[in-house]
Design a protein around this motif. Structure first.
Motif, PDB file in Angstrom:
ATOM      1  N   VAL A 175      11.515  -9.551   4.057  1.00  0.00           N
ATOM      2  CA  VAL A 175      10.943  -8.554   3.159  1.00  0.00           C
ATOM      3  C   VAL A 175      11.847  -7.320   3.157  1.00  0.00           C
ATOM      4  O   VAL A 175      12.221  -6.810   4.225  1.00  0.00           O
ATOM      5  CB  VAL A 175       9.513  -8.175   3.598  1.00  0.00           C
ATOM      6  N   LYS A 176      12.256  -6.901   1.971  1.00  0.00           N
ATOM      7  CA  LYS A 176      13.201  -5.799   1.767  1.00  0.00           C
ATOM      8  C   LYS A 176      14.562  -6.063   2.410  1.00  0.00           C
ATOM      9  O   LYS A 176      15.326  -5.125   2.651  1.00  0.00           O
ATOM     10  CB  LYS A 176      12.623  -4.468   2.277  1.00  0.00           C
ATOM     11  N   THR A 215      12.498 -10.274  -1.076  1.00  0.00           N
ATOM     12  CA  THR A 215      12.485 -11.675  -0.680  1.00  0.00           C
ATOM     13  C   THR A 215      12.152 -12.544  -1.898  1.00  0.00           C
ATOM     14  O   THR A 215      11.837 -12.048  -2.970  1.00  0.00           O
ATOM     15  CB  THR A 215      11.437 -11.906   0.436  1.00  0.00           C
ATOM     16  N   ALA A 216      12.276 -13.853  -1.710  1.00  0.00           N
ATOM     17  CA  ALA A 216      11.781 -14.832  -2.690  1.00  0.00           C
ATOM     18  C   ALA A 216      12.557 -14.871  -3.989  1.00  0.00           C
ATOM     19  O   ALA A 216      11.996 -15.117  -5.057  1.00  0.00           O
ATOM     20  CB  ALA A 216      10.302 -14.593  -2.970  1.00  0.00           C
ATOM     21  N   GLY A 217      13.860 -14.640  -3.944  1.00  0.00           N
ATOM     22  CA  GLY A 217      14.693 -14.923  -5.105  1.00  0.00           C
ATOM     23  C   GLY A 217      14.835 -13.824  -6.128  1.00  0.00           C
ATOM     24  O   GLY A 217      14.886 -14.093  -7.326  1.00  0.00           O
ATOM     25  N   GLN A 218      14.927 -12.571  -5.681  1.00  0.00           N
ATOM     26  CA  GLN A 218      15.179 -11.487  -6.632  1.00  0.00           C
ATOM     27  C   GLN A 218      16.678 -11.351  -6.870  1.00  0.00           C
ATOM     28  O   GLN A 218      17.469 -11.339  -5.923  1.00  0.00           O
ATOM     29  CB  GLN A 218      14.619 -10.160  -6.126  1.00  0.00           C
ATOM     30  N   PHE A 261       3.306  -8.522  -3.959  1.00  0.00           N
ATOM     31  CA  PHE A 261       2.762  -7.344  -3.294  1.00  0.00           C
ATOM     32  C   PHE A 261       3.554  -7.076  -2.011  1.00  0.00           C
ATOM     33  O   PHE A 261       3.873  -7.985  -1.253  1.00  0.00           O
ATOM     34  CB  PHE A 261       1.284  -7.571  -2.946  1.00  0.00           C
ATOM     35  N   GLY A 262       3.907  -5.809  -1.767  1.00  0.00           N
ATOM     36  CA  GLY A 262       4.503  -5.432  -0.503  1.00  0.00           C
ATOM     37  C   GLY A 262       6.009  -5.508  -0.424  1.00  0.00           C
ATOM     38  O   GLY A 262       6.581  -5.297   0.645  1.00  0.00           O
ATOM     39  N   ASP A 263       6.680  -5.819  -1.537  1.00  0.00           N
ATOM     40  CA  ASP A 263       8.141  -5.818  -1.551  1.00  0.00           C
ATOM     41  C   ASP A 263       8.604  -5.143  -2.838  1.00  0.00           C
ATOM     42  O   ASP A 263       7.799  -4.841  -3.728  1.00  0.00           O
ATOM     43  CB  ASP A 263       8.701  -7.239  -1.451  1.00  0.00           C
ATOM     44  N   ASN A 264       9.907  -4.913  -2.940  1.00  0.00           N
ATOM     45  CA  ASN A 264      10.427  -4.211  -4.119  1.00  0.00           C
ATOM     46  C   ASN A 264      10.129  -4.960  -5.401  1.00  0.00           C
ATOM     47  O   ASN A 264      10.167  -6.194  -5.444  1.00  0.00           O
ATOM     48  CB  ASN A 264      11.939  -4.011  -3.981  1.00  0.00           C
ATOM     49  N   GLY A 265       9.855  -4.206  -6.449  1.00  0.00           N
ATOM     50  CA  GLY A 265       9.670  -4.788  -7.766  1.00  0.00           C
ATOM     51  C   GLY A 265      10.981  -4.852  -8.523  1.00  0.00           C
ATOM     52  O   GLY A 265      12.047  -4.474  -8.023  1.00  0.00           O
TER      53      GLY A 265
END
Length: 474
Positions: A175-176, A215-218, A261-265
């Motif tokens: 995360v981040k 996280t998760a593919g940004q 929720f809870g990570d950068n947009g």
């Protein structure tokens, strides 16, 4: 490229179909496809008819006949169709030959015409940094008795303990912790490179790509700046290629500002400047961040009109899940050099006089680029005409990490609206700057506000899953 050159391309490339496209009020593309043997010079003179009443926010059924007028300069080969297909972007006209005042692309063109008419400059240049997520799975529903969403990604840090992979290979993105790591943490290098390759084939000048913070593919892919309407055209092409390349890899891409929720947009930082011929108008050597007074006035216009502007640059309820303090999405209406916690950042690293520009960091990719870029230009031009000094109005410069200021210091800083409804209220109260030169009409603005208020109401009246956590045991 003129109509005749397009027809020659059809023959040379053995094109079988021509796809005529336009953009609706919300910024989504629509298309009608003609067999190539049905396209001739008359098509570019008379256009392609369609039903405007079936496009949300356009026209009623009693006046539904509309015309797409092709712009031959926008043509490129579709990289995804099985049958060779040429894509052509169009402007919207009424049957009597008038430009349709709710056509976003025509509004962008009128903004460019207005700039020239003011005598301030000859061209405005824009460069958006449009971030996105690539997920492996997405599920959602919103019904009478249930509402949920769920996304998944092999990169997601929540999957460090997952066993369904047939042997968890680890290297999840924290995360981040996703800003520019190498493989195998960055698992999407190849898919982004393929996106870049296809963008280049379609005529985009791509400068770089990389993994982003979340996280998760940004991810983020940057393409070269251009004039206002051309950049909006390029952004529509960019999103089309990203969506469809992800699909070819069995994945799904989204430009939602806050899917997690809870990570950068995901934002859409927009770099912009004005030239007069070959002369950059934002540069003054030795001044603060090498900015001219004209550039400062442009900044003043954007920050002064920002509450209303955000109804066009951040036009979704999800936008305001990203616009919260403490993240890189700036809610603070100040400017600063090299400072990513300010709404307007002035890039100072490796900047030449012609590269001198401002970066408005608040927008996101739910914006219709034709409307958002036009609105930003008009706000800036209003600042120039009225000589709005951002320093005199308390908009900075503020060369500090705003997120680390005390509560008392933060109270002195204006902030963005806290919801879509608040932004629409601001637009309702402050939109005269948009109607300068007839770029936006009163009728368009009234229709846009009603269209977006309906979206906000749709969300507001629905039960939210988190409300069960908060209130079910009451």
């Amino acid at each position: 490229m003129g109509a005749q050159q397009v027809l020659e391309t059809i023959k040379e490339k053995n094109v079988q179909f021509v796809d005529f496209r336009f953009t609706d009020l919300a910024g989504r593309s629509h298309h009608i496809t003609l067999p190539a043997d049905q396209v001739d010079e008359d098509t570019f003179v008379n256009g392609v008819a369609f039903d405007g009443s079936s496009i949300p926010g356009f026209r009623g059924i009693e006046e539904s006949d509309m015309v797409m007028m092709p712009d031959p300069e926008t043509s490129y080969i579709d990289p995804f169709t099985e049958h060779p297909t040429l894509i052509v972007t169009c402007n919207i006209y009424t049957p009597d030959g008038e430009r349709y005042d709710r056509d976003p692309r025509s509004i962008a063109q009128k903004a460019e015409e207005y700039l020239k008419s003011t005598g301030i400059g000859t061209a405005a240049y824009f460069a958006p940094e449009s971030e996105f997520f690539i997920f492996d799975d997405v599920r959602f529903t919103s019904g009478m008795n249930k509402s949920f969403y769920e996304v998944d990604s092999e990169e997601g840090f929540w999957n460090t303990g997952r066993t369904e992979e047939g042997g968890n290979l680890g290297f999840k993105v924290r995360v981040k912790g996703g800003y520019v790591p190498v493989q195998p943490v960055d698992s999407q290098q190849d898919i982004r490179s393929e996106m870049v390759r296809l963008m280049q084939e379609a005529g985009l000048k791509v400068e770089r790509h990389h993994h982003e913070v979340a996280t998760a593919g940004q991810g983020e892919i940057n393409f070269r700046f251009d004039t206002l309407t051309k950049t909006a055209d390029n952004l529509m092409k960019y999103k089309y290629i990203i969506h469809n390349t992800a699909r070819q890899y069995g994945k799904v891409a989204t430009f939602m500002p806050k899917p997690l929720f809870g990570d950068n947009g995901s934002g859409m930082h927009v770099h912009q400047s004005i030239f007069n011929g070959d002369t950059p108008l934002f540069y003054e050597k030795g001044a603060y961040a090498n900015l001219s007074e004209l550039a400062l006035n442009y900044i003043g216009g954007i920050l002064f009109h920002a509450p209303a502007l955000i109804a066009l640059t951040n036009p979704s309820t999800n936008s305001f899940k990203r616009l919260v303090p403490g993240y890189e999405a700036p809610v603070n209406l100040v400017f600063s050099k090299g400072n990513r916690s300010a709404a307007i950042r002035i890039p100072v690293a490796a900047v030449t006089p012609k590269g001198c520009r401002i970066e408005f960091r608040t927008p996101d990719s739910t914006a219709n680029p034709y409307l958002a870029f036009a609105a930003m230009l008009l706000a800036g031009l209003d600042g120039i005409k009225r000589k709005i000094d951002p320093r005199a109005l308390g908009y900075g410069p503020l060369d500090k990490n705003i997120y680390e200021l005390s509560d008392e210091e933060k109270r002195e800083i204006r902030s963005v609206p806290g919801s879509l409804d608040e932004a629409l209220n601001a637009l309702e109260a402050d939109h005269e700057f948009l109607t300068a030169g007839g770029v936006f009409t009163e009728g368009f603005i009234e229709n846009y506000i009603a269209f977006k208020r309906a979206e906000a109401k749709d969300v507001a009246i629905r039960t939210h899953p988190h409300e069960y956590s908060l209130y079910f045991d009451c």
